[in-house]
Design a protein around this motif. Structure first.
Motif, mmCIF file in Angstrom:
data_model
loop_
_atom_site.group_PDB
_atom_site.id
_atom_site.type_symbol
_atom_site.label_atom_id
_atom_site.label_comp_id
_atom_site.label_asym_id
_atom_site.label_seq_id
_atom_site.Cartn_x
_atom_site.Cartn_y
_atom_site.Cartn_z
ATOM 1 N N UNK A 184 -14.031 20.659 -4.275
ATOM 2 C CA UNK A 184 -12.731 21.163 -3.732
ATOM 3 C C UNK A 184 -12.833 21.040 -2.393
ATOM 4 N N UNK A 185 -12.089 20.241 -1.321
ATOM 5 C CA UNK A 185 -12.149 20.421 -0.120
ATOM 6 C C UNK A 185 -11.292 21.453 0.343
ATOM 7 N N UNK A 186 -10.040 21.334 0.162
ATOM 8 C CA UNK A 186 -9.160 22.286 0.633
ATOM 9 C C UNK A 186 -8.418 23.110 -0.212
ATOM 10 N N UNK A 187 -8.212 24.502 -0.453
ATOM 11 C CA UNK A 187 -7.405 25.195 -1.537
ATOM 12 C C UNK A 187 -6.014 25.073 -1.471
ATOM 13 N N UNK A 188 -5.393 25.498 -2.450
ATOM 14 C CA UNK A 188 -3.883 25.514 -2.345
ATOM 15 C C UNK A 188 -3.610 26.851 -1.344
ATOM 16 N N UNK A 189 -2.427 26.537 -0.610
ATOM 17 C CA UNK A 189 -1.939 27.692 0.007
ATOM 18 C C UNK A 189 -2.631 27.796 1.443
ATOM 19 N N UNK A 190 -3.709 26.884 1.810
ATOM 20 C CA UNK A 190 -4.176 26.585 3.169
ATOM 21 C C UNK A 190 -3.231 26.177 3.892
ATOM 22 N N UNK A 191 -3.151 26.753 5.195
ATOM 23 C CA UNK A 191 -2.500 26.295 6.491
ATOM 24 C C UNK A 191 -3.307 25.458 7.208
ATOM 25 N N UNK A 192 -2.916 24.163 7.049
ATOM 26 C CA UNK A 192 -3.705 23.142 7.659
ATOM 27 C C UNK A 192 -3.830 23.134 9.326
ATOM 28 N N UNK A 193 -5.331 23.153 9.650
ATOM 29 C CA UNK A 193 -5.764 23.134 10.867
ATOM 30 C C UNK A 193 -6.460 21.620 11.390
ATOM 31 N N UNK A 194 -6.277 21.213 12.558
ATOM 32 C CA UNK A 194 -6.861 19.762 12.929
ATOM 33 C C UNK A 194 -8.052 19.348 11.887
ATOM 34 N N UNK A 209 0.085 16.923 -0.574
ATOM 35 C CA UNK A 209 1.124 17.565 -0.914
ATOM 36 C C UNK A 209 1.040 18.874 -0.390
ATOM 37 N N UNK A 210 2.288 19.056 0.344
ATOM 38 C CA UNK A 210 2.576 20.301 1.015
ATOM 39 C C UNK A 210 3.945 21.273 0.576
ATOM 40 N N UNK A 211 3.969 22.243 1.122
ATOM 41 C CA UNK A 211 4.957 23.128 0.929
ATOM 42 C C UNK A 211 6.092 22.662 1.763
ATOM 43 N N UNK A 212 7.354 22.374 1.078
ATOM 44 C CA UNK A 212 8.472 21.863 1.688
ATOM 45 C C UNK A 212 8.917 22.676 3.025
ATOM 46 N N UNK A 213 9.209 22.116 3.948
ATOM 47 C CA UNK A 213 9.574 22.842 5.053
ATOM 48 C C UNK A 213 11.216 23.122 4.906
ATOM 49 N N UNK A 214 11.451 24.361 5.172
ATOM 50 C CA UNK A 214 13.003 24.657 4.879
ATOM 51 C C UNK A 214 13.771 24.236 6.067
ATOM 52 N N UNK A 215 15.140 23.768 5.553
ATOM 53 C CA UNK A 215 16.195 23.248 6.607
ATOM 54 C C UNK A 215 17.093 24.217 6.916
ATOM 55 N N UNK A 216 17.176 24.622 8.066
ATOM 56 C CA UNK A 216 18.217 25.616 8.431
ATOM 57 C C UNK A 216 19.454 24.820 9.462
ATOM 58 N N UNK A 217 20.531 25.352 8.789
ATOM 59 C CA UNK A 217 21.695 24.875 9.679
ATOM 60 C C UNK A 217 22.219 25.700 10.225
ATOM 61 N N UNK A 218 22.457 25.496 11.663
ATOM 62 C CA UNK A 218 23.293 26.577 12.508
ATOM 63 C C UNK A 218 24.827 26.215 12.906
ATOM 64 N N UNK A 219 25.749 26.863 12.826
ATOM 65 C CA UNK A 219 26.896 26.539 12.922
ATOM 66 C C UNK A 219 27.668 27.663 13.924
ATOM 67 N N UNK A 220 27.696 27.356 15.254
ATOM 68 C CA UNK A 220 28.431 27.947 16.188
ATOM 69 C C UNK A 220 30.016 28.075 16.205
ATOM 70 N N UNK A 221 30.446 29.003 15.871
ATOM 71 C CA UNK A 221 32.149 29.103 15.870
ATOM 72 C C UNK A 221 32.546 29.976 17.026
ATOM 73 N N UNK A 222 33.759 29.586 17.681
ATOM 74 C CA UNK A 222 34.672 30.343 18.526
ATOM 75 C C UNK A 222 35.213 29.478 19.397
ATOM 76 N N UNK A 223 36.548 29.797 19.335
ATOM 77 C CA UNK A 223 37.557 28.920 20.302
ATOM 78 C C UNK A 223 37.337 28.944 21.755
ATOM 79 N N UNK A 362 5.203 29.806 2.476
ATOM 80 C CA UNK A 362 3.801 30.244 2.069
ATOM 81 C C UNK A 362 3.011 30.904 2.780
ATOM 82 N N UNK A 363 3.610 31.403 3.813
ATOM 83 C CA UNK A 363 2.517 31.968 5.022
ATOM 84 C C UNK A 363 2.907 33.369 5.023
ATOM 85 N N UNK A 364 1.744 34.230 5.422
ATOM 86 C CA UNK A 364 2.150 35.525 5.815
ATOM 87 C C UNK A 364 2.512 35.834 7.100
ATOM 88 N N UNK A 365 3.545 36.628 7.210
ATOM 89 C CA UNK A 365 4.173 36.802 8.666
ATOM 90 C C UNK A 365 3.094 37.654 9.528
#
Length: 474
Positions: A184-194, A209-223, A362-365
């Motif tokens: 075992x070189x790197x365990x699951x849940x490891x945050x990759x360093x250089x 195989x890494x955790x999918x990066x979430x995609x956030x859409x930002x919709x600014x609204x206002x006339x 998959x990270x701790x804040x």
């Protein structure tokens, strides 16, 4: 009598009309739900995420091993396909030989070996010949010509002379010295360093195989909103909330897609929300979420999904909306209605979006560092709200002082100047000058300890001095 009866009937009609008008006002304002405590709002929102299996990592993806993989989180462990090194290698520049051939070598009894019959030159990392079992560093040999004289061809001599013995396997990197195949070189849940990327590559892997990066859409609204760089006129508001929110999300590990400004048109906003829901993991609908005449945020969420919360007992960020969009394709996408005021928008990101991005990655804040400080002036606070107060901090005479900054939700510079924030919990109505409070700091503690605290009205001289000392890293 007829006149008085007429007055009585007229009075009854007026009272009824007033009552109906009151009911109409109540109905009209009912869009603004009763404030929900922050902890209850979070609980309701995350319960909904759990219901739709959105409370943890959102899946995995395969990526190549390159510099862009740093910071990603492994969704699967990394096992070694090969050993490292995968052959016996020279650990330094020198000559490979059999250690027994020089076992009697001493300063007074040197041993000479022919090249290449009895010794072979190797650079660092070269393959060790099958017959050799040690490497003598080049600085420990004497290069000789065919007449037994010292020569300058130190790497290609006729023979070499040695004046010391060497143990078997000296200066050799054996197979698997670093990594053994199948380990075992790197365990699951490891945050990759250089360095982790180097270890994965050394083990024979070329993808992760890494955790999918979430995609956030930002919709600014206002006339009233206009893009950055526009020549503004009265009534125009430069739209930069989406930039601030987007930068926060990138900093926390998410991907961002910013939509163009949408005018206050219910159908247009609905259409853009539906577009975002096709592939986004989170939608931030940035608009004024109070019950104003042009507020469409809550109505959009109710039309396209479920509205969980509208109005949270927290300042800044009072009119936050929390909900879930149910797309036609069957996807369930959480949506957060972000208030229009810039401080409220940024704090909504801190309070709700940050923890969600970390959870999905998959990270701790990482918690803020906390210090205890004495408040420099009285702070009043709404009794029913959790109040996030921006603070300027410094160490004076061995104790930390906390100077509250402007409370306005539209004062973005208060966040620029702030060294952190204090949370005044609901149920309190503020703190008196001189009381101690806990500050959650967002800067290096050394910077705070080297801060010169100046309290008073704004003075351009202080700005000039601050700019000067900044050149020296102060």
């Amino acid at each position: 009598m007829v006149f008085y009866e007429f007055l009585r009937i007229l009075l009854d009609i007026l009272l009824e009309l007033k009552s109906k008008s009151f009911l109409f006002e109540v109905k009209k304002m009912s869009l603004y739900l009763h404030d929900i405590p922050l902890d209850k709002a979070k609980e309701r929102f995350f319960d909904a995420l759990k219901e739709f299996h959105l409370d943890s990592c959102l899946g995995s993806e395969l990526i190549p091993i390159d510099e862009f993989a740093v910071g990603r989180v492994l969704a699967e462990p990394v096992w070694a396909k090969i050993s490292s090194p995968h052959y016996h290698a020279s650990a330094m520049d020198g000559f490979a030989l059999i250690s027994k051939s020089i076992e009697n070598a001493m300063p007074t009894n040197p041993v000479s070996l022919l090249v290449p019959e009895q010794a072979v030159y190797l650079d660092t990392g070269d393959v060790l010949p099958d017959w050799a079992n040690c490497v003598v560093p080049i600085e420990n040999i004497e290069a000789l010509d065919e007449n037994g004289k010292l020569c300058e061809e130190i790497r290609h001599p006729y023979m070499i002379r040695l004046r010391a013995s060497l143990a078997p396997w000296s200066h050799i990197r054996p197979i698997g010295e670093d990594i053994v195949a199948t380990e075992l070189v790197l365990p699951v849940g490891k945050t990759l360093r250089p360095v982790d990327l180097g270890a994965a590559a050394a083990s024979g892997q070329d993808q992760l195989v890494v955790v999918k990066t979430p995609l956030v859409s930002i919709l600014p609204t206002g006339t009233e909103l206009v893009p950055i760089g526009t020549d503004v006129k009265k009534g125009d508001i430069i739209e930069y909330n989406s930039v601030v929110l987007g930068a926060q999300i990138i900093e926390w590990g998410g991907k961002v897609r910013r939509f163009p400004i949408t005018i206050d048109d219910f159908d247009l906003i609905c259409e853009n929300v539906k577009r975002a829901a096709l592939d986004s993991d989170l939608i931030l609908l940035n608009a004024g979420s109070s019950a104003g005449a042009e507020d469409f945020s809550s109505k959009v969420v109710e039309t396209l999904g479920e509205l969980y919360v509208h109005g949270i007992a927290v300042r800044p960020g009072h009119p936050v909306i929390l909900g879930m969009i149910h797309s036609d394709s069957g996807r369930h996408v959480p949506i957060i209605g972000v208030p229009g005021y810039p401080v409220s928008a940024a704090m909504t990101g801190e309070i709700f979006v940050k923890s969600l991005i970390y959870r999905w990655n998959g990270k701790n804040e990482i918690p803020y560092e906390e210090i205890e400080a004495k408040i420099t002036k009285k702070i009043t606070s709404p009794a029913g709200d959790d109040d996030y107060v921006r603070i300027l901090a410094a160490k004076v005479d061995g104790q930390y002082l906390a100077a509250p900054l402007s409370r306005g939700a539209g004062v973005i510079t208060s966040l620029v100047k702030a060294d952190g924030f204090a949370i005044l919990p609901r149920g309190t109505q503020g703190v008196e000058a001189g009381e101690k409070i806990i500050i959650h700091i967002n800067k290096n503690l050394d910077d705070i300890e080297n801060t010169i605290l100046v309290i008073g009205s704004h003075d351009l001289t202080i700005d000039v001095l601050a700019e000067y000392v900044a050149q020296f890293g102060k």
